[in-house]
Design a protein around this motif. Structure first.
Motif, short mmCIF file in Angstrom:
data_model
loop_
_atom_site.label_atom_id
_atom_site.label_comp_id
_atom_site.label_asym_id
_atom_site.label_seq_id
_atom_site.Cartn_x
_atom_site.Cartn_y
_atom_site.Cartn_z
N GLU A 79 0.84 -1.21 0.00
CA GLU A 79 0.00 0.00 0.00
C GLU A 79 0.87 1.26 0.00
OE1 GLU A 79 -3.87 -1.89 2.32
OE2 GLU A 79 -2.26 -0.93 3.49
N ALA A 80 1.95 1.23 0.77
CA ALA A 80 2.87 2.37 0.80
C ALA A 80 3.53 2.55 -0.57
CB ALA A 80 3.93 2.17 1.88
N LYS A 81 3.97 1.46 -1.15
CA LYS A 81 4.62 1.49 -2.46
C LYS A 81 3.65 2.03 -3.52
CE LYS A 81 7.02 -1.53 -5.68
NZ LYS A 81 7.46 -2.89 -5.98
N SER A 82 2.40 1.57 -3.49
CA SER A 82 1.39 2.02 -4.44
C SER A 82 1.13 3.52 -4.30
CB SER A 82 0.09 1.23 -4.25
OG SER A 82 -0.92 1.73 -5.07
N TYR A 83 1.01 4.00 -3.07
CA TYR A 83 0.79 5.43 -2.85
C TYR A 83 1.92 6.24 -3.47
CZ TYR A 83 0.66 9.93 -0.50
OH TYR A 83 0.66 11.29 -0.25
N CYS A 84 3.17 5.84 -3.18
CA CYS A 84 4.32 6.57 -3.73
C CYS A 84 4.28 6.56 -5.25
CB CYS A 84 5.62 5.97 -3.22
SG CYS A 84 5.93 6.25 -1.46
N GLU A 85 3.98 5.42 -5.85
CA GLU A 85 3.92 5.34 -7.31
C GLU A 85 2.86 6.26 -7.87
OE1 GLU A 85 3.41 1.13 -7.88
OE2 GLU A 85 5.57 0.73 -7.64
N GLN A 86 1.73 6.39 -7.19
CA GLN A 86 0.67 7.29 -7.65
C GLN A 86 1.12 8.75 -7.58
OE1 GLN A 86 -3.48 6.21 -6.59
NE2 GLN A 86 -2.51 4.45 -5.59
N ARG A 87 2.08 9.04 -6.72
CA ARG A 87 2.68 10.38 -6.64
C ARG A 87 3.87 10.53 -7.58
NH1 ARG A 87 4.50 11.93 -0.89
NH2 ARG A 87 5.60 13.42 -2.17
N LYS A 88 4.09 9.52 -8.44
CA LYS A 88 5.25 9.49 -9.34
C LYS A 88 6.55 9.51 -8.53
CE LYS A 88 2.93 11.33 -13.40
NZ LYS A 88 1.92 10.38 -13.27
N ALA A 89 6.54 8.72 -7.47
CA ALA A 89 7.69 8.60 -6.57
C ALA A 89 7.86 7.11 -6.25
CB ALA A 89 7.45 9.42 -5.30
N ARG A 90 8.62 6.81 -5.20
CA ARG A 90 8.88 5.44 -4.77
C ARG A 90 9.26 5.47 -3.30
NH1 ARG A 90 14.22 5.69 -4.16
NH2 ARG A 90 15.44 7.02 -5.55
N LEU A 91 9.36 4.31 -2.69
CA LEU A 91 9.88 4.24 -1.33
C LEU A 91 11.39 4.44 -1.39
CD1 LEU A 91 7.86 1.21 0.04
CD2 LEU A 91 7.65 3.59 0.76
N PRO A 92 11.99 5.06 -0.37
CA PRO A 92 13.45 5.22 -0.38
C PRO A 92 14.14 3.87 -0.16
CG PRO A 92 12.54 5.95 1.71
CD PRO A 92 11.38 5.63 0.83
N THR A 93 15.34 3.73 -0.70
CA THR A 93 16.15 2.55 -0.38
C THR A 93 16.61 2.69 1.08
OG1 THR A 93 18.27 3.53 -0.99
CG2 THR A 93 16.99 2.45 -2.77
N GLY A 94 17.10 1.61 1.65
CA GLY A 94 17.64 1.68 3.01
C GLY A 94 18.79 2.66 3.12
N ASP A 95 19.69 2.65 2.13
CA ASP A 95 20.83 3.56 2.16
C ASP A 95 20.39 5.02 1.99
OD1 ASP A 95 22.64 1.54 2.62
OD2 ASP A 95 23.56 1.61 0.63
N GLU A 96 19.42 5.26 1.11
CA GLU A 96 18.92 6.63 0.96
C GLU A 96 18.31 7.13 2.26
OE1 GLU A 96 17.68 6.72 -3.79
OE2 GLU A 96 16.21 6.10 -2.29
N TRP A 97 17.48 6.29 2.90
CA TRP A 97 16.85 6.70 4.15
C TRP A 97 17.93 7.03 5.18
CZ3 TRP A 97 16.52 6.31 9.25
CH2 TRP A 97 15.37 6.79 9.87
N GLU A 98 18.94 6.18 5.28
CA GLU A 98 19.97 6.39 6.29
C GLU A 98 20.78 7.65 6.02
OE1 GLU A 98 23.61 3.98 8.48
OE2 GLU A 98 22.02 2.85 7.46
N LYS A 99 21.14 7.91 4.77
CA LYS A 99 21.89 9.13 4.47
C LYS A 99 21.05 10.37 4.78
CE LYS A 99 24.62 11.77 1.27
NZ LYS A 99 25.20 11.91 -0.08
N ALA A 100 19.76 10.33 4.43
CA ALA A 100 18.88 11.47 4.72
C ALA A 100 18.78 11.71 6.22
CB ALA A 100 17.50 11.24 4.12
#
Length: 193
Positions: free
Chosen positions: A67-88
């Motif tokens: 459901e989270a992945k689908s929401y992000c895709e509808q916003r023309k986005a995606r879930l962050p990778t683990g490394d992206e989340w950690e760097k942010a």
């Protein structure tokens, strides 16, 4: 969304169960939501989503990985990778918490287990070096890391660990993709190119 620049950062920890060790990692430039997706934002895309009065600005929870992945895709986005989340969350200097290396003196949320009492982005201390909010003292967040059976979550778990000690920037948890909890939400990301 906030832009996180490309480059290296310190990932992981020296002595933490379930971690593959402290090392330098590299990510491409990307954008990430300033705070977790809120109930009101989620309801704009998922019309069947309901929430209690006064909780429009609270992080959306009870959302599965798909459901989270689908929401992000509808916003023309995606879930962050683990490394992206950690760097942010930790910046380039390997900080333990988004704000630095000292443990917060106050609890991340009042002692109301099971009910988020703060709106997303309202904790002025829980801000990363890039200006990303609520990466330690709010809900766990789905990431795109993991495999077909277990997906990785990151962030602070206010419901169980009412102490920042358990919300370090490198902590990872793995849950079945169909998990749906009061303390589990998400934020979206997008590649910079």
């Amino acid at each position: 969304m906030i832009e996180i620049p490309a480059g290296e950062f310190v990932r992981g920890a020296d002595h933490h169960d379930g971690d593959d060790g402290r090392r330098t990692a590299n990510v491409e430039a990307f954008f990430i939501d300033e705070h977790e997706v809120t109930n009101a934002e989620y309801a704009e895309v998922v019309e069947t989503h309901t929430f209690r009065e006064g909780a429009a600005g609270h992080p959306v929870t009870h959302v599965t990985f798909d459901e989270a992945k689908s929401y992000c895709e509808q916003r023309k986005a995606r879930l962050p990778t683990g490394d992206e989340w950690e760097k942010a969350a930790r910046g380039t200097d390997g900080r333990l918490y988004p704000w630095g290396n000292t443990l917060g003196r106050r609890k991340p949320h009042p002692f109301y287990s099971g009910v988020v009492k703060k709106s997303a982005g309202s904790n002025r201390r829980d801000v990363s070096p890039y200006g990303v909010h609520d990466m330690a003292g709010s809900v766990w967040e789905w990431t795109d890391a993991g495999d077909d059976t277990l997906r990785e979550t990151r962030g602070g778990l206010w419901n169980l660990h009412l102490d920042f000690e358990y919300s370090k920037t490198f902590h990872r948890n793995r849950l079945p993709a169909d998990s749906r909890f009061i303390f589990l939400g998400f934020r979206c990301a997008r590649s910079a190119d």
